[in-house]
Design an enzyme around this catalytic site. Structure first.
Site, short mmCIF file in Angstrom:
data_model
loop_
_atom_site.label_atom_id
_atom_site.label_comp_id
_atom_site.label_asym_id
_atom_site.label_seq_id
_atom_site.Cartn_x
_atom_site.Cartn_y
_atom_site.Cartn_z
N ASP A 166 0.87 -1.18 0.00
CA ASP A 166 0.00 0.00 0.00
C ASP A 166 0.90 1.23 0.00
O ASP A 166 1.21 1.78 1.05
CB ASP A 166 -0.87 -0.02 1.26
CG ASP A 166 -2.29 0.46 0.99
OD1 ASP A 166 -2.53 0.97 -0.11
OD2 ASP A 166 -3.15 0.30 1.88
N ARG A 244 -6.26 11.82 0.91
CA ARG A 244 -5.70 10.86 -0.04
C ARG A 244 -6.24 11.03 -1.46
O ARG A 244 -5.59 10.64 -2.42
CB ARG A 244 -6.00 9.44 0.44
CG ARG A 244 -5.37 9.10 1.78
CD ARG A 244 -6.01 7.88 2.42
NE ARG A 244 -5.85 6.69 1.61
CZ ARG A 244 -6.56 5.58 1.78
NH1 ARG A 244 -7.50 5.53 2.71
NH2 ARG A 244 -6.34 4.54 1.01
N LYS A 274 -8.86 2.21 -6.45
CA LYS A 274 -9.69 2.06 -5.24
C LYS A 274 -10.32 3.41 -4.88
O LYS A 274 -9.85 4.45 -5.32
CB LYS A 274 -8.84 1.53 -4.08
CG LYS A 274 -7.64 2.40 -3.69
CD LYS A 274 -6.79 1.70 -2.66
CE LYS A 274 -5.72 2.64 -2.14
NZ LYS A 274 -4.81 1.99 -1.19
N HIS A 275 -11.48 3.39 -4.15
CA HIS A 275 -12.18 2.27 -3.55
C HIS A 275 -13.60 2.27 -4.11
O HIS A 275 -14.47 2.93 -3.54
CB HIS A 275 -12.26 2.41 -2.04
CG HIS A 275 -10.97 2.75 -1.35
ND1 HIS A 275 -10.43 4.02 -1.35
CD2 HIS A 275 -10.11 1.97 -0.65
CE1 HIS A 275 -9.29 4.01 -0.66
NE2 HIS A 275 -9.07 2.77 -0.22
N HIS A 287 -13.48 1.30 8.24
CA HIS A 287 -12.58 0.53 9.10
C HIS A 287 -13.28 0.09 10.38
O HIS A 287 -12.89 -0.91 11.00
CB HIS A 287 -11.35 1.37 9.49
CG HIS A 287 -10.37 1.55 8.37
ND1 HIS A 287 -10.51 2.52 7.41
CD2 HIS A 287 -9.25 0.86 8.05
CE1 HIS A 287 -9.51 2.45 6.56
NE2 HIS A 287 -8.73 1.45 6.92
N ASP A 359 -11.50 -4.77 -0.52
CA ASP A 359 -10.74 -4.05 0.50
C ASP A 359 -10.51 -5.04 1.65
O ASP A 359 -11.08 -6.14 1.67
CB ASP A 359 -11.52 -2.82 0.96
CG ASP A 359 -10.61 -1.73 1.54
OD1 ASP A 359 -9.44 -2.03 1.84
OD2 ASP A 359 -11.09 -0.59 1.70
#
Length: 452
Positions: A166, A244, A274-275, A287, A359
């Site tokens: 990553d 990001r 992604k995503h 998460h 993911d």
């Protein structure tokens, strides 16, 4: 008085110790090392001994308290035994089942010996390396470890491992150090179109060269989610898409993303977009929590999804599907294991026949229903299941797939179609023809595993 206060404190503390001991292998307790778990066990036994020494057992409440403090050790023994049995079952999986299921897992790891065994047996397709694999180590040491895993893989007559990382640049640069920490791709968004394209291609090429020097073959980058409005994601603790994402302009995202992918490819490393279906509009961090994307499909097609479609159409990139629920298509499950999303939109509507990866399955949005997610993802046409944050959860995930296979709940045709895609992408064509890899996946081309 002091003794009474201590007794009162030991009740809730005993409940906490018992709960933690029972969940010792849960991902939220991944930070507890073996030594940490051992210290918990010792502490619970010390408390138990003190309670007995103080003759707390004389009263009914005291007996119950002693019983409570017996539970942490018993809970930990139960959890550890269940884990050992699961690991044993997976490691002794029959060859036909291994050949069918093993190619669909990429896992993180902490123990070289552990992952080497899985690699040699063909129980996994690849590995994921991150901060804890490289912390305090030189690039040469990491390269040597990956090379050793590949050598063992070859000696077992199996195709090379997919080695994933990553390394996006910016705040997600999990291999830096020892690799160079590059700026986020968002820093390129406001350059002129030509400069933007050239800079993104260079960033991908430099990133790819460093990754390839270690033996990494797959990068989980670039991020093609739209940048969300400021303050939109109020409980985003880990995803941090606002830091990001490349831009809130689909055209800029597509241009930077494609150039970056081409730069990675030039170095022999594959990219992962992604995503999908996008986290830019989602205010919840997957998460930790379930998340819903409520936008109309027509609006998503015109904005959020344009970068994904344009870069997929012009590259050999993989597509990572996130754990957000696309309510307009399938309100009952996250996109990562929704057949309506994977097969209905990505495969049929978009006609994308490349590799789809989930993911990380060790995330709050799916971990609570991991077995369902694993089975539904494979049946939906997902090719690779990622078990990254806590690689030991692989045993539970594989057990789920294995159990479903034995019960006849896995779509064998979907698994074979997936095998063909993986075979074509990773072992016939490789990241680039320059890789020279041409071995079929796990068995001679065209031959299916045993009774499946």
């Amino acid at each position: 008085m002091k003794k009474s206060a201590l007794i009162v404190t030991l009740w809730p503390l005993g409940l906490v110790f018992t709960f933690v001991s029972l969940q010792i292998h849960a991902p939220y307790l991944f930070f507890l090392s073996r030594s940490g778990a051992g210290m918990m066990l010792i502490a619970s036994l010390v408390v138990l001994a003190l309670l007995i020494q103080q003759k707390t057992w004389r009263g009914v409440g005291g007996k119950l308290l002693i019983l409570l403090w017996c539970l942490p050790a018993l809970s930990m023994l139960y959890a550890q035994t269940a884990f050992w049995l699961s690991r044993h079952d997976v490691r002794t999986t029959e060859a036909d089942e291994t050949h069918l299921l093993g190619p669909h897992f990429i896992i993180g790891y902490s123990s070289f010996a552990e992952v080497a065994t899985l690699a040699e047996k063909g129980l996994i397709a690849g590995i994921y390396i991150t901060r804890h694999n490289v912390a305090g180590r030189t690039a040469d040491a990491i390269k040597s470890e990956i090379a050793e895993l590949q050598a063992r893989r070859g000696a077992a007559g199996l195709p090379p491992l997919i080695v994933a990382a990553d390394q996006e640049g910016g705040i997600v640069s999990h291999l830096s150090p020892p690799l160079t920490a590059q700026p986020a791709l968002a820093t390129l968004a406001d350059l002129s179109p030509d400069a933007r394209k050239d800079s993104a291609a260079k960033a991908g090429r430099v990133q790819g060269e460093e990754l390839a020097s270690l033996g990494v073959t797959l990068d989980f980058a670039p991020v093609l989610d739209l940048k969300p409005p400021a303050g939109h994601q109020f409980d985003d603790f880990n995803t941090l898409i606002d830091k990001r994402a490349i831009s809130d302009d689909p055209d800029k995202i597509a241009q930077v993303g494609l150039a970056y992918v081409q730069g990675l490819n030039a170095s022999g490393v594959r990219a992962t977009l992604k995503h999908f279906p996008g986290l830019g509009r989602v205010g919840t961090d997957t998460h930790h929590f379930a998340a819903r994307l409520d936008a109309p499909i027509a609006e998503l097609e015109a904005t959020d999804w344009r970068p994904f479609r344009e870069v997929l159409a012009a590259s050999n990139a993989l597509l990572m599907v996130g754990h957000v629920t696309l309510t307009a298509v399938d309100p009952d499950r996250p996109a990562s294991h929704s057949k309506r999303v994977i097969d209905g939109i990505i495969r049929q509507k978009w006609n994308y026949q490349g590799v789809v990866i989930t993911d990380d399955l060790v995330m709050g949005a799916v971990y609570t229903h991991l077995c369902t997610a694993v089975v539904e993802a494979l049946n939906a046409g997902v090719d690779l299941l990622l078990v990254a944050y806590d690689g030991s959860q692989f045993y539970r995930a594989f057990d789920c797939a294995s159990g479903a296979l034995k019960r006849g709940e896995l779509d064998i045709s979907a698994l074979h179609d997936s095998e063909d895609r993986l075979n074509h992408v990773f072992w016939h064509d490789g990241p680039d023809e320059a890789s020279g890899a041409a071995a079929p996946i796990f068995r001679p081309a065209g031959k299916r595993a045993g009774p499946y």
